[in-house]
Design a protein around this motif. Structure first.
Motif, PDB file in Angstrom:
ATOM      1  N   UNK A 143       0.844  -1.205   0.000  1.00  0.00           N
ATOM      2  CA  UNK A 143       0.000   0.000   0.000  1.00  0.00           C
ATOM      3  C   UNK A 143       0.873   1.246   0.000  1.00  0.00           C
ATOM      4  N   UNK A 144       1.931   1.238   0.788  1.00  0.00           N
ATOM      5  CA  UNK A 144       2.866   2.369   0.811  1.00  0.00           C
ATOM      6  C   UNK A 144       3.524   2.547  -0.560  1.00  0.00           C
ATOM      7  N   UNK A 145       3.860   1.434  -1.209  1.00  0.00           N
ATOM      8  CA  UNK A 145       4.480   1.500  -2.527  1.00  0.00           C
ATOM      9  C   UNK A 145       3.514   2.062  -3.566  1.00  0.00           C
ATOM     10  N   UNK A 146       2.241   1.676  -3.486  1.00  0.00           N
ATOM     11  CA  UNK A 146       1.240   2.236  -4.404  1.00  0.00           C
ATOM     12  C   UNK A 146       1.164   3.757  -4.215  1.00  0.00           C
ATOM     13  N   UNK A 147       1.127   4.208  -2.961  1.00  0.00           N
ATOM     14  CA  UNK A 147       1.115   5.656  -2.693  1.00  0.00           C
ATOM     15  C   UNK A 147       2.368   6.322  -3.260  1.00  0.00           C
ATOM     16  N   UNK A 148       3.513   5.645  -3.132  1.00  0.00           N
ATOM     17  CA  UNK A 148       4.765   6.182  -3.672  1.00  0.00           C
ATOM     18  C   UNK A 148       4.683   6.310  -5.198  1.00  0.00           C
ATOM     19  N   UNK A 149       4.120   5.306  -5.877  1.00  0.00           N
ATOM     20  CA  UNK A 149       3.983   5.377  -7.336  1.00  0.00           C
ATOM     21  C   UNK A 149       3.080   6.536  -7.748  1.00  0.00           C
ATOM     22  N   UNK A 150       2.053   6.820  -6.950  1.00  0.00           N
ATOM     23  CA  UNK A 150       1.185   7.971  -7.224  1.00  0.00           C
ATOM     24  C   UNK A 150       1.970   9.258  -7.039  1.00  0.00           C
ATOM     25  N   UNK A 151       2.692   9.384  -5.927  1.00  0.00           N
ATOM     26  CA  UNK A 151       3.454  10.599  -5.621  1.00  0.00           C
ATOM     27  C   UNK A 151       4.513  10.893  -6.677  1.00  0.00           C
ATOM     28  N   UNK A 159      -6.350   7.394 -10.989  1.00  0.00           N
ATOM     29  CA  UNK A 159      -6.280   5.944 -10.831  1.00  0.00           C
ATOM     30  C   UNK A 159      -5.742   5.531  -9.466  1.00  0.00           C
ATOM     31  N   UNK A 160      -5.490   6.489  -8.604  1.00  0.00           N
ATOM     32  CA  UNK A 160      -4.903   6.199  -7.288  1.00  0.00           C
ATOM     33  C   UNK A 160      -5.793   5.295  -6.444  1.00  0.00           C
ATOM     34  N   UNK A 161      -7.087   5.323  -6.676  1.00  0.00           N
ATOM     35  CA  UNK A 161      -8.010   4.535  -5.875  1.00  0.00           C
ATOM     36  C   UNK A 161      -8.469   3.244  -6.524  1.00  0.00           C
ATOM     37  N   UNK A 162      -7.831   2.824  -7.599  1.00  0.00           N
ATOM     38  CA  UNK A 162      -8.255   1.577  -8.257  1.00  0.00           C
ATOM     39  C   UNK A 162      -8.165   0.410  -7.290  1.00  0.00           C
ATOM     40  N   UNK A 163      -7.052   0.298  -6.577  1.00  0.00           N
ATOM     41  CA  UNK A 163      -6.909  -0.767  -5.583  1.00  0.00           C
ATOM     42  C   UNK A 163      -7.446  -0.233  -4.261  1.00  0.00           C
ATOM     43  N   UNK A 164      -8.563  -0.804  -3.826  1.00  0.00           N
ATOM     44  CA  UNK A 164      -9.193  -0.409  -2.560  1.00  0.00           C
ATOM     45  C   UNK A 164      -8.688  -1.339  -1.470  1.00  0.00           C
TER      46      UNK A 164
END
Length: 193
Positions: A143-151, A159-164
């Motif tokens: 989850x932290x890595x997904x946030x990092x990819x968004x940042x 698309x930041x919320x695709x994975x809930x």
């Protein structure tokens, strides 16, 4: 949601919480009248998920490649067991037969399935919810890595919320049920879907 593709490991971790979680999810989905589409094996979390769903009177559809029938010990107790030729065909069937995707703890294969569901949503192959059950904080780093990819800009803000992701199944299923389609990069359909 009438059916969910449930992605989880075929391994049996030493920590018994993971097997118990898979069984709880299988039973909970059956009690809600939500069918399970999964990898078709008897081993590990996959087996615990399927057995609990079946024991609770739920529909369980297994999709397994022919080469893995003996390795993952195909579950012939399923409501329906579909044997396919390839992993690609397996994942396409998951997408075609389900109303959304629910990911439980697992390894590389589970991550492959999660990322394909998320990527296909981003590209517009499907408009179905992609859920991540973050039980025991298992997916905190992801989850932290997904946030990092968004940042950094590798995932668009739209698309930041695709994975809930949620730690509790009830909350996650409520969010998935209320899912609204985001604007995809393209509007595509893979062949055969």
């Amino acid at each position: 949601m009438k059916r969910l593709a449930v992605y989880c490991g075929s391994a049996t971790p030493e920590d018994p919480r993971y097997m118990a979680l898979a069984a709880e999810v299988g039973a909970a989905l059956a009690q809600r009248g939500i069918g399970v589409v999964y990898g078709g094996g008897r081993l590990g979390l996959m087996g615990a998920l399927a057995k609990a769903a079946l024991d609770a009177g739920g529909e369980v559809i297994g999709v397994i490649p022919k080469a893995m029938v003996s390795r993952e010990i195909a579950n012939y107790d399923c409501t329906e067991l579909i044997v396919v030729r390839t992993m690609h065909e397996r994942k396409a069937r998951f997408t075609d037969m389900s109303d959304g995707f629910l990911t439980l703890p697992g390894g590389v294969g589970t991550m492959d399935e999660l990322w394909e569901a998320a990527s296909w949503a981003q590209l517009g192959y499907h408009a179905k919810p992609v859920g991540l059950l973050n039980a025991f904080g298992f997916f905190d780093g992801l989850i932290a890595f997904i946030h990092h990819m968004v940042q950094v800009g590798f995932i668009r803000p739209a698309h930041a919320g695709i994975v809930m992701a949620e730690g509790e199944l009830d909350l996650l299923l409520t969010r998935m049920d209320a899912h609204e389609q985001h604007t995809p990069i393209f509007r595509m359909k893979p062949e055969g879907l």
